[in-house]
Write an enzyme that holds these catalytic residues in place. Structure first.
Site, mmCIF file in Angstrom:
data_model
loop_
_atom_site.group_PDB
_atom_site.id
_atom_site.type_symbol
_atom_site.label_atom_id
_atom_site.label_comp_id
_atom_site.label_asym_id
_atom_site.label_seq_id
_atom_site.Cartn_x
_atom_site.Cartn_y
_atom_site.Cartn_z
ATOM 1 C CG ASP A 27 -4.593 36.297 -17.846
ATOM 2 O OD1 ASP A 27 -4.799 36.125 -16.702
ATOM 3 O OD2 ASP A 27 -4.521 35.426 -18.609
ATOM 4 N N GLY A 28 -2.288 38.081 -16.799
ATOM 5 C CA GLY A 28 -0.818 38.004 -17.089
ATOM 6 C C GLY A 28 0.006 38.650 -15.883
ATOM 7 C CD1 TRP B 246 5.017 42.462 -16.349
ATOM 8 C CD2 TRP B 246 4.953 42.357 -14.387
ATOM 9 N NE1 TRP B 246 5.536 43.638 -15.880
ATOM 10 C CE2 TRP B 246 5.671 43.457 -14.789
ATOM 11 C CE3 TRP B 246 5.204 42.271 -12.793
ATOM 12 C CZ2 TRP B 246 6.464 44.639 -13.923
ATOM 13 C CZ3 TRP B 246 5.947 43.204 -12.094
ATOM 14 C CH2 TRP B 246 6.307 44.181 -12.525
ATOM 15 N NE ARG C 22 0.236 32.901 -10.088
ATOM 16 C CZ ARG C 22 -0.166 32.954 -10.888
ATOM 17 N NH1 ARG C 22 0.798 32.750 -12.205
ATOM 18 N NH2 ARG C 22 -1.311 33.494 -11.405
ATOM 19 C CG HIS D 131 -1.793 39.082 -8.122
ATOM 20 N ND1 HIS D 131 -2.353 38.978 -9.201
ATOM 21 C CD2 HIS D 131 -1.520 37.932 -7.688
ATOM 22 C CE1 HIS D 131 -2.614 37.622 -9.552
ATOM 23 N NE2 HIS D 131 -1.974 36.882 -8.572
ATOM 24 C CB SER E 126 -12.894 34.514 -12.189
ATOM 25 O OG SER E 126 -12.053 33.217 -11.882
ATOM 26 C CD1 TRP F 126 -13.665 31.727 -5.622
ATOM 27 C CD2 TRP F 126 -12.731 32.726 -3.686
ATOM 28 N NE1 TRP F 126 -14.359 33.126 -5.146
ATOM 29 C CE2 TRP F 126 -13.485 33.521 -3.878
ATOM 30 C CE3 TRP F 126 -11.601 32.860 -2.756
ATOM 31 C CZ2 TRP F 126 -13.583 34.874 -3.357
ATOM 32 C CZ3 TRP F 126 -11.860 34.392 -2.094
ATOM 33 C CH2 TRP F 126 -12.893 34.854 -2.188
ATOM 34 N NE ARG G 293 -5.628 32.322 -10.285
ATOM 35 C CZ ARG G 293 -4.993 33.258 -10.989
ATOM 36 N NH1 ARG G 293 -4.110 33.821 -10.622
ATOM 37 N NH2 ARG G 293 -5.392 33.087 -12.245
ATOM 38 C CG LEU H 251 -20.674 52.044 -14.372
ATOM 39 C CD1 LEU H 251 -20.981 52.179 -12.794
ATOM 40 C CD2 LEU H 251 -21.856 51.371 -14.854
ATOM 41 N NE ARG I 72 -7.092 35.872 -21.288
ATOM 42 C CZ ARG I 72 -7.653 34.750 -20.638
ATOM 43 N NH1 ARG I 72 -9.337 34.680 -20.745
ATOM 44 N NH2 ARG I 72 -7.192 34.156 -19.523
ATOM 45 C CD GLU J 294 -16.370 43.871 -33.249
ATOM 46 O OE1 GLU J 294 -15.203 42.916 -33.542
ATOM 47 O OE2 GLU J 294 -17.453 43.713 -33.718
HETATM 48 C C1 IPE Z 1 -9.152 35.479 -16.367
HETATM 49 O O1 IPE Z 1 -7.770 34.886 -16.027
HETATM 50 C C2 IPE Z 1 -9.626 36.072 -14.942
HETATM 51 C C3 IPE Z 1 -9.346 37.270 -14.403
HETATM 52 C C4 IPE Z 1 -8.431 38.061 -15.123
HETATM 53 C C5 IPE Z 1 -9.663 37.845 -13.146
HETATM 54 P P1 IPE Z 1 -7.388 33.694 -15.608
HETATM 55 O O2 IPE Z 1 -5.763 33.544 -15.462
HETATM 56 O O3 IPE Z 1 -8.257 33.097 -14.155
HETATM 57 O O4 IPE Z 1 -7.943 32.699 -16.564
HETATM 58 P P2 IPE Z 1 -7.549 31.212 -17.091
HETATM 59 O O5 IPE Z 1 -7.297 30.352 -16.101
HETATM 60 O O6 IPE Z 1 -6.306 31.423 -17.900
HETATM 61 O O7 IPE Z 1 -8.775 30.838 -18.227
HETATM 62 C C1 IPE Z 2 -4.771 37.753 -13.671
HETATM 63 O O1 IPE Z 2 -3.400 37.501 -13.797
HETATM 64 C C2 IPE Z 2 -5.046 38.293 -12.251
HETATM 65 C C3 IPE Z 2 -6.261 37.268 -11.649
HETATM 66 C C4 IPE Z 2 -6.599 36.219 -12.435
HETATM 67 C C5 IPE Z 2 -6.510 37.555 -10.501
HETATM 68 P P1 IPE Z 2 -2.782 36.193 -13.325
HETATM 69 O O2 IPE Z 2 -2.569 36.065 -12.029
HETATM 70 O O3 IPE Z 2 -3.968 34.985 -14.000
HETATM 71 O O4 IPE Z 2 -1.810 35.918 -14.171
HETATM 72 P P2 IPE Z 2 -0.915 34.632 -15.234
HETATM 73 O O5 IPE Z 2 -1.998 34.378 -16.215
HETATM 74 O O6 IPE Z 2 -0.802 33.659 -14.338
HETATM 75 O O7 IPE Z 2 0.071 35.145 -15.649
HETATM 76 MG MG MG Z 3 -4.215 34.152 -15.882
#
Ligand code: IPE
Ligand code: IPE
Ligand code: MG
Length: 240
Positions: free
Chosen positions: A27-28, A32, A40, A44, A72, A76, A78, A138, A188, A207
């Site tokens: 995430d992030g 970033w 955004r 990616h 996830s 979708w 987004r 794996l 995470r 954990e």
């Molecule tokens: C979790 O991140 C899903 C992935 C890293 C693929 P999200 O950015 O979708 O999670 P939320 O919306 O902050 O809970």
């Molecule tokens: C995780 O990063 C990648 C996916 C969920 C596909 P994000 O796109 O959620 O990035 P932030 O959390 O918005 O910074």
């Molecule tokens: Mg995110």
């Protein structure tokens, strides 16, 4: 260069049987990019590069299984442009798998509800999985993955098979990760303290390690920190 660095690390830190399976909520990426005044999607692309680097690193320190949350069932929602970019990155990654699978040690496996993807893409995922099935490391790549969807999927399969006295083992056997042990450690990145529908069934005794590092900045050193935190804990599984 990155691969050399990973090899050097191998001499320094090697995990043992207590830590076989590591999973990442990557995430992030968006934040970033936004911190850099970029869209955004830029995040990616960098996130995909980090994923490959971290995968190599995890393999080099002796982990046996790695699972990454790439997309996830909720993602979708987004903007279409962002979803399209992530799907393009997935397409490109699949093509790279065909090249890399020849001499990599990686068994690439795509997990999640894959029915949503075009038949041609699904066939490619399936081919990569089958042709790398004999490899020792794996890598589960979770796309259109949701922990709740997975449990519903397992229940539906059990009903279809006519299983009456459902056990925990039956459900485990019908999860998308049935071919590997539950994750020992879920990491995470990105600073949020939640699991966002990731590996709900499998993480009963996993954990967790949360870090503020945004995924594109995540490195081998950050893996080391998570691994060290894992080894500093005592897993009791409800015992004393
Ligand atoms: C979790 O991140 C899903 C992935 C890293 C693929 P999200 O950015 O979708 O999670 P939320 O919306 O902050 O809970
Ligand atoms: C995780 O990063 C990648 C996916 C969920 C596909 P994000 O796109 O959620 O990035 P932030 O959390 O918005 O910074
Ligand atoms: Mg995110």
């Amino acid at each position: 260069m990155l691969f050399k660095r990973a090899k050097k690390k191998q001499e320094k830190q090697v995990v043992d049987e207590r830590l076989q399976h590591i999973a990442f909520i990557m995430d992030g990426n968006g934040r970033w990019a936004q911190k850099r005044g970029m869209p955004r999607e830029f995040g990616h692309s960098h996130g995909a590069a980090t994923f490959k680097k971290v995968g190599r690193y995890c393999e080099s320190i002796g982990l046996k299984y790695m699972t990454v949350y790439a997309f996830s069932t909720e993602n979708w929602k987004r903007p279409q442009k962002e979803v399209d970019t992530i799907m393009r990155i997935l397409d490109e990654y699949i093509e790279e798998c065909f090249i890399e699978m020849v001499d990599d040690n990686v068994h690439f496996r795509f997990i999640g509800n894959l029915d949503i993807f075009p038949a041609e893409l699904r066939a490619k995922m399936d081919k990569i999985d089958r042709e790398t099935a004999h490899k020792p490391f794996l890598l589960n790549i979770a796309v259109n993955y949701g922990g709740r969807e997975e449990i519903v999927h397992a229940c539906r399969e059990l009903i279809r098979e006519g299983v009456q006295d459902v056990t925990e083992d039956d459900i485990s056997a019908h999860t998308y990760t049935a071919c590997c042990p539950d994750p020992d450690l879920v990491v995470r990145t990105g600073g949020d303290l939640r699991i966002s529908n990731f590996l709900l069934w499998q993480s009963a005794y996993t954990e967790y390690y949360f870090t503020d590092v945004l995924w594109p900045d995540f490195s081998g050193e950050d893996v080391d920190a998570a691994v060290a935190a894992f080894y500093a804990r005592k897993r009791r599984y409800g015992g004393v």
